[in-house]
Motif scaffolding. Structure first.
Motif, PDB file in Angstrom:
ATOM      1  N   GLU A 137       1.050  -1.078  -0.055  1.00 26.64           N
ATOM      2  CA  GLU A 137       0.027   0.040   0.149  1.00 26.64           C
ATOM      3  C   GLU A 137       0.792   1.325  -0.040  1.00 26.64           C
ATOM      4  O   GLU A 137       0.565   2.073  -0.745  1.00 26.64           O
ATOM      5  N   ILE A 138       1.975   1.290   0.757  1.00 26.88           N
ATOM      6  CA  ILE A 138       3.010   2.385   1.008  1.00 26.88           C
ATOM      7  C   ILE A 138       3.535   2.490  -0.483  1.00 26.88           C
ATOM      8  O   ILE A 138       3.750   3.814  -0.771  1.00 26.88           O
ATOM      9  N   THR A 139       3.858   1.478  -1.014  1.00 30.81           N
ATOM     10  CA  THR A 139       4.613   1.416  -2.228  1.00 30.81           C
ATOM     11  C   THR A 139       3.751   2.254  -3.392  1.00 30.81           C
ATOM     12  O   THR A 139       4.148   3.107  -4.245  1.00 30.81           O
ATOM     13  N   GLU A 140       2.461   1.835  -3.416  1.00 28.99           N
ATOM     14  CA  GLU A 140       1.672   1.973  -4.437  1.00 28.99           C
ATOM     15  C   GLU A 140       1.319   3.523  -4.281  1.00 28.99           C
ATOM     16  O   GLU A 140       1.099   4.320  -5.186  1.00 28.99           O
ATOM     17  N   THR A 141       0.974   4.199  -2.945  1.00 29.41           N
ATOM     18  CA  THR A 141       0.746   5.747  -2.834  1.00 29.41           C
ATOM     19  C   THR A 141       1.863   6.260  -3.301  1.00 29.41           C
ATOM     20  O   THR A 141       1.697   7.369  -3.942  1.00 29.41           O
ATOM     21  N   PHE A 142       3.032   5.806  -2.925  1.00 32.04           N
ATOM     22  CA  PHE A 142       4.422   6.578  -3.025  1.00 32.04           C
ATOM     23  C   PHE A 142       4.370   6.708  -4.753  1.00 32.04           C
ATOM     24  O   PHE A 142       4.894   7.909  -5.059  1.00 32.04           O
ATOM     25  N   GLU A 143       4.090   5.710  -5.292  1.00 37.12           N
ATOM     26  CA  GLU A 143       4.345   5.568  -6.871  1.00 37.12           C
ATOM     27  C   GLU A 143       3.398   6.694  -7.468  1.00 37.12           C
ATOM     28  O   GLU A 143       3.572   7.299  -8.466  1.00 37.12           O
ATOM     29  N   SER A 144       2.048   6.754  -6.776  1.00 38.14           N
ATOM     30  CA  SER A 144       1.217   7.965  -7.467  1.00 38.14           C
ATOM     31  C   SER A 144       1.685   9.447  -7.144  1.00 38.14           C
ATOM     32  O   SER A 144       1.525  10.263  -7.840  1.00 38.14           O
ATOM     33  N   ILE A 145       2.633   9.468  -6.233  1.00 38.27           N
ATOM     34  CA  ILE A 145       3.194  10.800  -6.062  1.00 38.27           C
ATOM     35  C   ILE A 145       4.570  10.866  -7.052  1.00 38.27           C
ATOM     36  O   ILE A 145       4.777  11.803  -7.698  1.00 38.27           O
ATOM     37  N   ALA A 146       5.297   9.811  -6.983  1.00 36.55           N
ATOM     38  CA  ALA A 146       6.407   9.834  -7.857  1.00 36.55           C
ATOM     39  C   ALA A 146       6.274   9.863  -9.274  1.00 36.55           C
ATOM     40  O   ALA A 146       7.260  10.184 -10.013  1.00 36.55           O
ATOM     41  N   THR A 147       5.110   9.733  -9.886  1.00 36.23           N
ATOM     42  CA  THR A 147       4.766   9.622 -11.369  1.00 36.23           C
ATOM     43  C   THR A 147       4.187  10.817 -11.633  1.00 36.23           C
ATOM     44  O   THR A 147       3.717  11.096 -12.784  1.00 36.23           O
ATOM     45  N   ARG A 148       3.870  11.825 -10.813  1.00 37.59           N
ATOM     46  CA  ARG A 148       3.461  13.170 -10.941  1.00 37.59           C
ATOM     47  C   ARG A 148       4.706  14.041 -11.669  1.00 37.59           C
ATOM     48  O   ARG A 148       5.815  13.334 -11.745  1.00 37.59           O
ATOM     49  N   SER A 149       4.379  15.346 -12.237  1.00 38.12           N
ATOM     50  CA  SER A 149       5.552  16.108 -12.933  1.00 38.12           C
ATOM     51  C   SER A 149       6.341  16.380 -11.523  1.00 38.12           C
ATOM     52  O   SER A 149       6.177  16.232 -10.414  1.00 38.12           O
ATOM     53  N   SER A 150       7.600  16.592 -11.869  1.00 40.00           N
ATOM     54  CA  SER A 150       8.819  16.733 -11.008  1.00 40.00           C
ATOM     55  C   SER A 150       8.101  18.275 -10.128  1.00 40.00           C
ATOM     56  O   SER A 150       8.469  18.225  -8.975  1.00 40.00           O
ATOM     57  N   LYS A 151       7.649  19.209 -10.809  1.00 33.55           N
ATOM     58  CA  LYS A 151       7.316  20.312 -10.220  1.00 33.55           C
ATOM     59  C   LYS A 151       6.365  20.044  -9.079  1.00 33.55           C
ATOM     60  O   LYS A 151       6.346  20.452  -7.876  1.00 33.55           O
ATOM     61  N   ASP A 152       5.069  18.856  -9.354  1.00 30.65           N
ATOM     62  CA  ASP A 152       4.192  18.599  -8.250  1.00 30.65           C
ATOM     63  C   ASP A 152       4.897  17.901  -7.285  1.00 30.65           C
ATOM     64  O   ASP A 152       4.319  18.000  -5.945  1.00 30.65           O
ATOM     65  N   GLN A 153       5.864  16.959  -7.563  1.00 31.17           N
ATOM     66  CA  GLN A 153       6.610  16.293  -6.519  1.00 31.17           C
ATOM     67  C   GLN A 153       7.058  17.370  -5.539  1.00 31.17           C
ATOM     68  O   GLN A 153       7.111  17.136  -4.474  1.00 31.17           O
ATOM     69  N   CYS A 154       7.728  18.485  -5.735  1.00 32.17           N
ATOM     70  CA  CYS A 154       8.474  19.222  -5.172  1.00 32.17           C
ATOM     71  C   CYS A 154       7.314  20.114  -4.300  1.00 32.17           C
ATOM     72  O   CYS A 154       7.479  20.100  -3.027  1.00 32.17           O
ATOM     73  N   ILE A 155       6.297  20.384  -4.642  1.00 28.68           N
ATOM     74  CA  ILE A 155       5.280  20.998  -4.197  1.00 28.68           C
ATOM     75  C   ILE A 155       4.632  20.348  -3.063  1.00 28.68           C
ATOM     76  O   ILE A 155       4.320  20.554  -1.920  1.00 28.68           O
ATOM     77  N   ARG A 156       4.436  18.954  -3.512  1.00 30.85           N
ATOM     78  CA  ARG A 156       3.932  17.855  -2.389  1.00 30.85           C
ATOM     79  C   ARG A 156       4.938  17.540  -1.319  1.00 30.85           C
ATOM     80  O   ARG A 156       4.375  17.550   0.094  1.00 30.85           O
ATOM     81  N   PHE A 157       6.218  17.617  -1.551  1.00 32.77           N
ATOM     82  CA  PHE A 157       7.230  17.820  -0.497  1.00 32.77           C
ATOM     83  C   PHE A 157       7.061  19.047   0.580  1.00 32.77           C
ATOM     84  O   PHE A 157       6.985  18.757   1.572  1.00 32.77           O
ATOM     85  N   LEU A 158       6.843  20.012  -0.108  1.00 37.66           N
ATOM     86  CA  LEU A 158       7.059  21.194   0.782  1.00 37.66           C
ATOM     87  C   LEU A 158       5.540  21.485   1.369  1.00 37.66           C
ATOM     88  O   LEU A 158       5.655  21.709   2.596  1.00 37.66           O
ATOM     89  N   ASN A 159       4.507  20.994   1.047  1.00 37.00           N
ATOM     90  CA  ASN A 159       3.394  20.951   1.672  1.00 37.00           C
ATOM     91  C   ASN A 159       3.393  19.820   2.876  1.00 37.00           C
ATOM     92  O   ASN A 159       2.604  20.409   3.791  1.00 37.00           O
ATOM     93  N   SER A 160       4.201  18.905   2.730  1.00 33.74           N
ATOM     94  CA  SER A 160       4.205  17.871   3.561  1.00 33.74           C
ATOM     95  C   SER A 160       5.247  18.260   4.697  1.00 33.74           C
ATOM     96  O   SER A 160       4.869  18.038   6.147  1.00 33.74           O
ATOM     97  N   PHE A 161       6.316  18.950   4.385  1.00 35.23           N
ATOM     98  CA  PHE A 161       7.346  19.349   5.553  1.00 35.23           C
ATOM     99  C   PHE A 161       7.728  20.625   5.421  1.00 35.23           C
ATOM    100  O   PHE A 161       8.614  21.194   5.620  1.00 35.23           O
ATOM    101  N   TRP A 162       6.526  21.487   5.396  1.00 39.06           N
ATOM    102  CA  TRP A 162       6.710  22.884   5.624  1.00 39.06           C
ATOM    103  C   TRP A 162       7.379  23.525   6.737  1.00 39.06           C
ATOM    104  O   TRP A 162       8.178  24.414   6.664  1.00 39.06           O
ATOM    105  N   SER A 163       7.043  23.100   7.581  1.00 41.18           N
ATOM    106  CA  SER A 163       7.585  23.370   9.162  1.00 41.18           C
ATOM    107  C   SER A 163       9.144  23.238   9.229  1.00 41.18           C
ATOM    108  O   SER A 163       9.792  23.908   9.623  1.00 41.18           O
ATOM    109  N   GLU A 164       9.441  22.051   8.401  1.00 36.65           N
ATOM    110  CA  GLU A 164      10.940  21.625   8.479  1.00 36.65           C
ATOM    111  C   GLU A 164      11.749  22.197   7.302  1.00 36.65           C
ATOM    112  O   GLU A 164      12.949  22.670   7.289  1.00 36.65           O
ATOM    113  N   ALA A 165      11.139  22.377   6.175  1.00 36.19           N
ATOM    114  CA  ALA A 165      11.817  22.552   4.913  1.00 36.19           C
ATOM    115  C   ALA A 165      11.235  23.910   4.311  1.00 36.19           C
ATOM    116  O   ALA A 165      11.975  24.446   3.237  1.00 36.19           O
ATOM    117  N   GLY A 166      10.408  24.801   4.828  1.00 35.16           N
ATOM    118  CA  GLY A 166       9.894  25.926   4.270  1.00 35.16           C
ATOM    119  C   GLY A 166      10.937  27.056   4.002  1.00 35.16           C
ATOM    120  O   GLY A 166      10.913  27.649   3.232  1.00 35.16           O
TER     121      GLY A 166
END
Length: 255
Positions: free
Chosen positions: A18-47
């Motif tokens: 399940e984890i692998t499948e969900t991650f693949e759904s993120i990793a197959t988006r555009s590279s820009k969308d991947q960056c945005i998802r990372f920032l949305n998830s870790f804004w307090s640490e990486a903003g």
């Protein structure tokens, strides 16, 4: 006891799938969308590192284009289409460009830490998790707010602007190359390049920018703000505002 162990292992295996499948759904988006998802998830640490991530993404796209150009002509598509991952050779180049000079052996060791799905390719989300010492499990645990339709439309509009600007830069590159030729052809290309760099933006680019600016205004109106667009997705908000600033570099200055 054996049955309990077997059931536990089955549950664990199912969870990993399940984890692998969900991650693949993120990793197959555009590279820009991947960056945005990372920032949305870790804004307090990486903003605070958002600008660095933005520039890393630009470098990623630059190497992706070089990766395409390096393919044998018979094995590459007729037209370049932005990819979502770099192979091992270009991943090594990417790490070197960001202060990580590695021997071939050192790179293989580090790349195993990056390459979550073991496909011998690196996506932006895999790199960012590695770079910021986060895990896939933690990424998926983080609750990300729903992006508003207006903000999503504004981001998409700036994607269109990016496409048009890349076309413009491609034409400039062609003219720069041709301007080095001897004789009339070289002089003609040099004149065309000078005109292109001094004139207003081409109609297709201006149209895309106007559309994007309208989308930003609608998103701002929706949130009742005149400044940066707020909301539950700070990474998306930051990226949009950064795209706005980037496009301003191409707009002709007032005389």
């Amino acid at each position: 006891v054996q049955r309990r162990v077997r059931d536990t292992l089955n549950v664990h295996h199912s969870r990993m799938e399940e984890i692998t499948e969900t991650f693949e759904s993120i990793a197959t988006r555009s590279s820009k969308d991947q960056c945005i998802r990372f920032l949305n998830s870790f804004w307090s640490e990486a903003g605070s590192e958002a600008e660095t991530i933005y520039k890393q993404h630009q470098k990623f796209l630059e190497l992706d284009r070089l990766q395409y150009n390096a393919l044998p002509e018979a094995k590459r598509p007729e037209e370049y289409c932005e990819g979502i991952s770099l192979d091992e050779f270009w991943s090594h180049k990417f790490l070197e460009a960001h202060g990580k000079p590695l021997t071939a052996m050192e790179f293989r060791t580090e790349f195993k830490k990056i390459d979550y799905n073991s496909d011998k390719r690196m996506t932006m989300i895999e790199f960012l998790l590695y770079e910021h010492k986060q895990t896939v499990e933690e990424l998926l645990r983080r609750k990300v707010g729903n992006i508003s339709p207006e903000l999503a439309a504004a981001l998409a509009a700036y994607d269109e602007v990016s496409v048009e600007l890349k076309k413009l830069e491609k034409e400039k590159d062609r003219l720069r190359k041709d301007s080095a030729l001897p004789g009339v052809k070289g002089k003609t290309a040099a004149n065309q390049l000078a005109q292109l760099e001094q004139s207003e933006l081409p109609p297709d680019v201006k149209k895309a920018i106007i559309k994007a600016e309208g989308a930003v205004k609608r998103a701002q109106k929706k949130t009742g703000e005149e400044g940066p667009i707020g909301g539950p997705t700070p990474g998306s908000t930051w990226w949009l505002n950064r795209d706005v600033e980037e496009v301003k570099k191409y707009k002709p200055k007032a005389k």
